[in-house]
Design a protein around this motif. Sequence first.
Motif, PDB file in Angstrom:
ATOM      1  N   GLU A 179     -34.352  67.422 -48.063  1.00  0.00           N
ATOM      2  CA  GLU A 179     -34.231  67.819 -46.657  1.00  0.00           C
ATOM      3  C   GLU A 179     -34.319  66.615 -45.721  1.00  0.00           C
ATOM      4  N   ILE A 180     -35.090  65.607 -46.112  1.00  0.00           N
ATOM      5  CA  ILE A 180     -35.267  64.409 -45.281  1.00  0.00           C
ATOM      6  C   ILE A 180     -34.893  63.186 -46.105  1.00  0.00           C
ATOM      7  N   TYR A 181     -34.009  62.374 -45.543  1.00  0.00           N
ATOM      8  CA  TYR A 181     -33.558  61.164 -46.225  1.00  0.00           C
ATOM      9  C   TYR A 181     -33.703  59.992 -45.265  1.00  0.00           C
ATOM     10  N   ILE A 182     -34.618  59.081 -45.597  1.00  0.00           N
ATOM     11  CA  ILE A 182     -34.888  57.905 -44.773  1.00  0.00           C
ATOM     12  C   ILE A 182     -34.559  56.655 -45.588  1.00  0.00           C
ATOM     13  N   ARG A 183     -33.764  55.779 -45.001  1.00  0.00           N
ATOM     14  CA  ARG A 183     -33.415  54.518 -45.660  1.00  0.00           C
ATOM     15  C   ARG A 183     -34.111  53.369 -44.933  1.00  0.00           C
ATOM     16  N   LEU A 184     -34.773  52.517 -45.684  1.00  0.00           N
ATOM     17  CA  LEU A 184     -35.467  51.365 -45.115  1.00  0.00           C
ATOM     18  C   LEU A 184     -34.645  50.103 -45.365  1.00  0.00           C
ATOM     19  N   VAL A 185     -34.522  49.303 -44.320  1.00  0.00           N
ATOM     20  CA  VAL A 185     -33.708  48.086 -44.384  1.00  0.00           C
ATOM     21  C   VAL A 185     -34.540  46.919 -43.853  1.00  0.00           C
ATOM     22  N   SER A 186     -34.478  45.791 -44.528  1.00  0.00           N
ATOM     23  CA  SER A 186     -35.163  44.586 -44.033  1.00  0.00           C
ATOM     24  C   SER A 186     -34.161  43.453 -43.926  1.00  0.00           C
ATOM     25  N   ASP A 187     -34.282  42.656 -42.849  1.00  0.00           N
ATOM     26  CA  ASP A 187     -33.381  41.544 -42.583  1.00  0.00           C
ATOM     27  C   ASP A 187     -34.179  40.341 -42.122  1.00  0.00           C
ATOM     28  N   LEU A 188     -33.665  39.166 -42.431  1.00  0.00           N
ATOM     29  CA  LEU A 188     -34.260  37.930 -41.943  1.00  0.00           C
ATOM     30  C   LEU A 188     -33.517  37.514 -40.680  1.00  0.00           C
ATOM     31  N   THR A 189     -34.215  37.599 -39.520  1.00  0.00           N
ATOM     32  CA  THR A 189     -33.606  37.295 -38.234  1.00  0.00           C
ATOM     33  C   THR A 189     -34.389  36.201 -37.529  1.00  0.00           C
ATOM     34  N   GLU A 190     -33.719  35.079 -37.280  1.00  0.00           N
ATOM     35  CA  GLU A 190     -34.346  33.940 -36.598  1.00  0.00           C
ATOM     36  C   GLU A 190     -35.661  33.540 -37.264  1.00  0.00           C
ATOM     37  N   GLY A 191     -35.635  33.530 -38.585  1.00  0.00           N
ATOM     38  CA  GLY A 191     -36.803  33.096 -39.344  1.00  0.00           C
ATOM     39  C   GLY A 191     -37.881  34.141 -39.519  1.00  0.00           C
ATOM     40  N   GLU A 192     -37.676  35.345 -38.994  1.00  0.00           N
ATOM     41  CA  GLU A 192     -38.673  36.400 -39.120  1.00  0.00           C
ATOM     42  C   GLU A 192     -38.069  37.614 -39.821  1.00  0.00           C
ATOM     43  N   LYS A 195     -37.996  44.859 -40.181  1.00  0.00           N
ATOM     44  CA  LYS A 195     -37.837  46.074 -40.981  1.00  0.00           C
ATOM     45  C   LYS A 195     -37.394  47.214 -40.074  1.00  0.00           C
ATOM     46  N   ARG A 196     -36.480  48.033 -40.603  1.00  0.00           N
ATOM     47  CA  ARG A 196     -35.989  49.168 -39.837  1.00  0.00           C
ATOM     48  C   ARG A 196     -35.999  50.428 -40.698  1.00  0.00           C
ATOM     49  N   MET A 197     -36.356  51.521 -40.070  1.00  0.00           N
ATOM     50  CA  MET A 197     -36.331  52.832 -40.694  1.00  0.00           C
ATOM     51  C   MET A 197     -35.134  53.595 -40.129  1.00  0.00           C
ATOM     52  N   VAL A 198     -34.184  53.911 -40.992  1.00  0.00           N
ATOM     53  CA  VAL A 198     -32.961  54.596 -40.572  1.00  0.00           C
ATOM     54  C   VAL A 198     -33.002  56.028 -41.105  1.00  0.00           C
ATOM     55  N   VAL A 199     -33.001  56.993 -40.208  1.00  0.00           N
ATOM     56  CA  VAL A 199     -33.047  58.394 -40.607  1.00  0.00           C
ATOM     57  C   VAL A 199     -31.625  58.873 -40.862  1.00  0.00           C
ATOM     58  N   MET A 200     -31.321  59.129 -42.119  1.00  0.00           N
ATOM     59  CA  MET A 200     -29.994  59.589 -42.514  1.00  0.00           C
ATOM     60  C   MET A 200     -29.866  61.115 -42.394  1.00  0.00           C
ATOM     61  N   ARG A 201     -30.978  61.799 -42.621  1.00  0.00           N
ATOM     62  CA  ARG A 201     -30.999  63.262 -42.504  1.00  0.00           C
ATOM     63  C   ARG A 201     -32.414  63.706 -42.210  1.00  0.00           C
ATOM     64  N   PHE A 202     -32.561  64.701 -41.344  1.00  0.00           N
ATOM     65  CA  PHE A 202     -33.884  65.257 -41.047  1.00  0.00           C
ATOM     66  C   PHE A 202     -33.708  66.741 -40.749  1.00  0.00           C
ATOM     67  N   SER A 203     -33.743  67.549 -41.798  1.00  0.00           N
ATOM     68  CA  SER A 203     -33.611  69.001 -41.644  1.00  0.00           C
ATOM     69  C   SER A 203     -34.909  69.603 -41.116  1.00  0.00           C
ATOM     70  N   TYR A 204     -34.792  70.791 -40.514  1.00  0.00           N
ATOM     71  CA  TYR A 204     -35.931  71.550 -39.992  1.00  0.00           C
ATOM     72  C   TYR A 204     -36.615  70.866 -38.819  1.00  0.00           C
TER      73      TYR A 204
END
Length: 231
Positions: A179-192, A195-204
Amino acid sequence: MPDVYNIKIDRDTLHERLNGGIPKGSVSLVEGEDGSGKSILSQRLLYGFLMNGYTVTYISTELTTKGFLDQMRSLNYDVLNFMISRQLLFIPVYPLIGMPRTREDFIERLMSAKELFKNDVIIIDTFSGIASNQTGEQSILDAIYFFKKLASTNKAIILTVDPEHMNPELLKHLRTTVEIYIRLVSDLTEGEMTKRMVVMRFSYATDFVGNVTGFRVEPQVGLVVDITTVA
């Protein structure tokens, strides 16, 4: 908000990005590669559930009991008293001393341990760590069906997965089933590292759900929502 397990704590605004909490009767998938923040998000959710009075079972494939307590204490998410009072049941797949237990039949043993599933919320971090050691695909499909059936009794099931350690076809099936699908993504930006939490699906959902939420981790503070990276 009777239809969700509330995750609100005073020190962050994560609940404002996630519907106020996790819907009852749901299976959630938190997917991300190593270092993307699966465990910290799971631990933050755990602490929120406990602080709001719910009972939780937390199964870890990575931490011993001591390691778990130390980790939670370092984030100022102290859970020792919750464990003593049995509001929290922590199950390490690894023993305190010695080699890791064999996990070839762990899913079958897991599903047969009824005491683990009496609590309101069940968190498995990581499910891929268990699934990758299974000899056949059917046991994993059986587990997914088991979790769906268990959730239908008004519980919330949260599974974390590293896509690099799970059969792609089984992962695809899991993504379409939850019912709920969350994808976590991490990137190196300007030396730091960001982390981002991307909600792909959130039922109910009964309240606001943010599509993208940036976050970071600070010692003695825990998860901090980054207001500069939200959508």
